[in-house]
Design a protein around this motif. Sequence first.
Motif, PDB file in Angstrom:
ATOM      1  N   GLU B 121      16.646  69.570 -90.580  1.00 50.29           N
ATOM      2  CA  GLU B 121      17.952  70.243 -90.666  1.00 50.29           C
ATOM      3  C   GLU B 121      18.843  69.820 -89.497  1.00 50.29           C
ATOM      4  N   HIS B 122      18.217  69.728 -88.294  1.00 50.57           N
ATOM      5  CA  HIS B 122      18.966  69.268 -87.121  1.00 50.57           C
ATOM      6  C   HIS B 122      19.418  67.822 -87.307  1.00 50.57           C
ATOM      7  N   LEU B 123      18.495  66.984 -87.755  1.00 51.61           N
ATOM      8  CA  LEU B 123      18.787  65.548 -87.900  1.00 51.61           C
ATOM      9  C   LEU B 123      19.879  65.274 -88.926  1.00 51.61           C
ATOM     10  N   THR B 124      19.948  66.114 -89.944  1.00 51.74           N
ATOM     11  CA  THR B 124      20.907  65.871 -91.032  1.00 51.74           C
ATOM     12  C   THR B 124      22.159  66.733 -90.909  1.00 51.74           C
ATOM     13  N   ASP B 125      22.304  67.366 -89.716  1.00 52.35           N
ATOM     14  CA  ASP B 125      23.456  68.256 -89.492  1.00 52.35           C
ATOM     15  C   ASP B 125      23.587  69.278 -90.620  1.00 52.35           C
ATOM     16  N   TRP B 127      21.597  69.547 -93.521  1.00 57.10           N
ATOM     17  CA  TRP B 127      21.386  68.972 -94.857  1.00 57.10           C
ATOM     18  C   TRP B 127      22.646  68.279 -95.389  1.00 57.10           C
ATOM     19  N   MET B 128      23.357  67.727 -94.435  1.00 58.02           N
ATOM     20  CA  MET B 128      24.553  66.905 -94.691  1.00 58.02           C
ATOM     21  C   MET B 128      25.744  67.693 -95.228  1.00 58.02           C
ATOM     22  N   ILE B 129      25.585  69.034 -95.267  1.00 58.70           N
ATOM     23  CA  ILE B 129      26.738  69.832 -95.710  1.00 58.70           C
ATOM     24  C   ILE B 129      27.018  70.972 -94.730  1.00 58.70           C
ATOM     25  N   GLY B 130      26.402  70.902 -93.538  1.00 65.13           N
ATOM     26  CA  GLY B 130      26.638  71.930 -92.519  1.00 65.13           C
ATOM     27  C   GLY B 130      25.996  73.254 -92.872  1.00 65.13           C
TER      28      GLY B 130
END
Lengths: 327, 238
Positions: B121-125, B127-130
């Motif tokens: 979740e951290h790496l993808t900010d 899940w890419m949708i904040g």
Amino acid sequence: MKLATTSHDHHPLHSDHPDESTKTDGITVQGLTKSYGKHRVLQGLDLRLESGKVYGLLGANGVGKTTLMSVILNHTFRSSGQVRIDGQNPAENARVLERTCFIHEDQRWHDEYTARHLLQALPAFYPRWSAQTAQHLLDRFSVPRKTPLKKLSRGQRSALAISISLASRADYTFLDEPYLGLDPSSRNIFYEELMLAVSEHPRLVLMSTHLIDEAANLMEDVILMRWGRIDLHAPVEDVTASMTAVRGMDTAVDEFTAGYDVVSSQSLGRIKSVLVRGSVVGREQQRAEDLHLSVESPGLQEIVAALGVLDAEQNTPEHVENKGDLS
Amino acid sequence: MKYPLRSFRLYMALRTHSIYVAPLMLAAVLALTMLAGLITGIVTGFPLPQEVASTFTGLGMLVSVLIGFFISSAALAVNRTFATVLAFGGTRRDFWVGSSMGFAVTALIAATCGTILLGLEHLTDGWMIGLPVFATPVLGDGHPVVTFVAIFAYSMAALFTGAAFGTIFRAFGATAVTGAIVAAVLLLAAAVALFVWQREFTMDFIRSLGAWAPTVGVSAFAVVCLAVSYGANQRATV
């Protein structure tokens, strides 16, 4: 109470090559009582069960057979009295209990367990577990391995319980009406496999059953229970030798048995069948022949039925108090 | 350890409940939360605005789903497996120890998976949708160590709650379970009342715990359930 004690060295179930399981001390029960509220199910039992023998536990429904087995293995707590297995208290005693197996007639399984799950875990429970025996028995009974246990039929669940019990090679194996739901051919498999298992790996088997004649050949001793008490504990051959069946025309039977202690009597038209205590030998046998009577050894079931042990009406505490000693 | 390990193996034999269910449920919660986030994002745009994203952190879906499943799973496992272990020559104590070891493994799997997903979740900010699914206040606001310990503690508390009720049922019957539930609710209400009554002290105490506060509370609850389940276990019969 015991009728008599006899040696069973030559019983067909006894192996000539006993293994380590015969070195156990057996089970001793003294003054055992069990009450549920005000209802006293076991009324002060004394019992001695020897290692390596097969016992039949007989009695009407509700006399305390399952409770007795449960209390001995601490599945249910006793109210008073003492239980010893190999001289030790089995309560929370892992070293003793690991040598026992008692799958209840209404055994609860996890809804999602399959036979395969149990087979994976069972070797850890029993040091002498035989996976080969388990597979062989499950195959013979056609028990599916991957079907959730809750979906098995009554007979399949009984077959699974039998398979585990025999494959466990537990020194103390209790079987609670193990044949429930089994068809006659499956019951024959069970009797055959039980005899084989006990002869190869002797163990104490305590089996409650209502199909007495079917299982009579397997039992060495019979224990008759009535309303929480043990009415009779004796070798099967002593019990069957303790009575004689006399059959023939009613007038002839009445004439012949006039001097005997008649235990039970049944009539069908003019044909009468009577059980008398003791044996008919010598001149008495000749007298029976002269009267055209048939004199023979009764089956165990016939004797047990005659004693009223299987009759629910005769299993009230009041009846037991009045009846007293059966043997 | 030989004897408890037998019950442990029996518990672990049902891998669906003991191993696979936690990762699957965490993944399901993630998928459902993402779906809700995507639908919301159609209106708000992506990445989700901070004020919208904060509403997801309050859902508590993750925790409630896991807790609910673990309670029922442990109650069933204890209720049914107890009879099996006794039938196979086990003792009550060994069953309890073995099952507890199994619960610990299940909770560790849940905690590990939860922490790994938090890392993703951290790496993808988000899940890419904040979208914050695991970086929630009850799980330590994104601190990986707190999240790991929190999920482990929640899982253990839930499993031992189920075990306690399942064992009470085995030992004393359905009426006793109802009584125990009523008693538990009353005790919780009393604890809340005490909390409110002494709010100045309790709030100070909670503030001093910081992100660990929910975890400490749940851990204390788990210890109580553990003790209750052991006490009931010693009285349970087949």
